[in-house]
Design a protein around this motif. Sequence first.
Motif, PDB file in Angstrom:
ATOM      1  N   THR A 104       0.831  -1.200   0.000  1.00  0.00           N
ATOM      2  CA  THR A 104       0.000   0.000   0.000  1.00  0.00           C
ATOM      3  C   THR A 104       0.869   1.254   0.000  1.00  0.00           C
ATOM      4  N   ARG A 142       2.090   1.740  -3.450  1.00  0.00           N
ATOM      5  CA  ARG A 142       1.038   2.290  -4.328  1.00  0.00           C
ATOM      6  C   ARG A 142       0.812   3.770  -4.059  1.00  0.00           C
ATOM      7  N   PHE A 177     -19.469  -0.366  -2.642  1.00  0.00           N
ATOM      8  CA  PHE A 177     -18.193  -1.054  -2.870  1.00  0.00           C
ATOM      9  C   PHE A 177     -17.674  -0.809  -4.281  1.00  0.00           C
ATOM     10  N   ILE A 178     -18.565  -0.858  -5.259  1.00  0.00           N
ATOM     11  CA  ILE A 178     -18.142  -0.586  -6.638  1.00  0.00           C
ATOM     12  C   ILE A 178     -17.604   0.842  -6.745  1.00  0.00           C
ATOM     13  N   GLY A 208     -16.295   2.645  -4.334  1.00  0.00           N
ATOM     14  CA  GLY A 208     -15.010   2.697  -3.642  1.00  0.00           C
ATOM     15  C   GLY A 208     -13.884   2.116  -4.474  1.00  0.00           C
ATOM     16  N   LEU A 209     -14.161   1.016  -5.161  1.00  0.00           N
ATOM     17  CA  LEU A 209     -13.147   0.409  -6.032  1.00  0.00           C
ATOM     18  C   LEU A 209     -12.810   1.325  -7.204  1.00  0.00           C
ATOM     19  N   LEU A 210     -13.842   1.932  -7.803  1.00  0.00           N
ATOM     20  CA  LEU A 210     -13.595   2.871  -8.902  1.00  0.00           C
ATOM     21  C   LEU A 210     -12.769   4.060  -8.435  1.00  0.00           C
ATOM     22  N   THR A 241     -10.705   4.212  -5.829  1.00  0.00           N
ATOM     23  CA  THR A 241      -9.361   3.792  -5.438  1.00  0.00           C
ATOM     24  C   THR A 241      -8.478   3.457  -6.624  1.00  0.00           C
ATOM     25  N   HIS A 242      -9.025   2.749  -7.586  1.00  0.00           N
ATOM     26  CA  HIS A 242      -8.186   2.220  -8.661  1.00  0.00           C
ATOM     27  C   HIS A 242      -8.230   3.018  -9.965  1.00  0.00           C
TER      28      HIS A 242
END
Length: 185
Positions: A94, A97, A170-171, A173-175, A177-178
Amino acid sequence: MDFIMNPWPWWFSGALIAATMFALLFFGKQFGFSSNLRTICAIAGAGKRVKFFDFDWKSQAWNLMFLTGSIIGGFVAKNFLSYQEQPVDISPKTIERLAEMNFQAPTGMQPSELMDWSNVLTIKGFLILALGGFMVGFGSRYAGGCTSGHAISGLSNLQLPSLVAVIGFFIGGLLMTHIILPMLF
């Protein structure tokens, strides 16, 4: 005092949340922090102009007490029941990253590049906060509740819309973050 001042295991808060949810289910109440904003607006008289705020806010007084207790509890824990802040124990991957996005390893709970007051005064920082605040507010209203209301109370009540909302959280949050955060930094 040492027991109170040291970090507690993760499962302890889970047990307290479960006990709280059993009590709320028993008394027929639903939990959610964003509903407190509606209650505060109703107390202030917004129900005279907007139908959404026209309801019996006194039935939600318990939730305002929960909100007040959370704020006071957080203040007491931060200022009187914690040792000096230590760096968060996060994985080396982490930290790697974060370095790729020009973030230093956090010395507190969040990277200072995001959560420092000096960043609020920049155009980029202001726009990120304004857009993020709008998205959270719009999302809470559109989804009919906030993350705590859906993920804790809604799922405890086995509500399908809450499951859909939590999957969406969650989707999102993933979008963020990444995809979105790496583009911004």
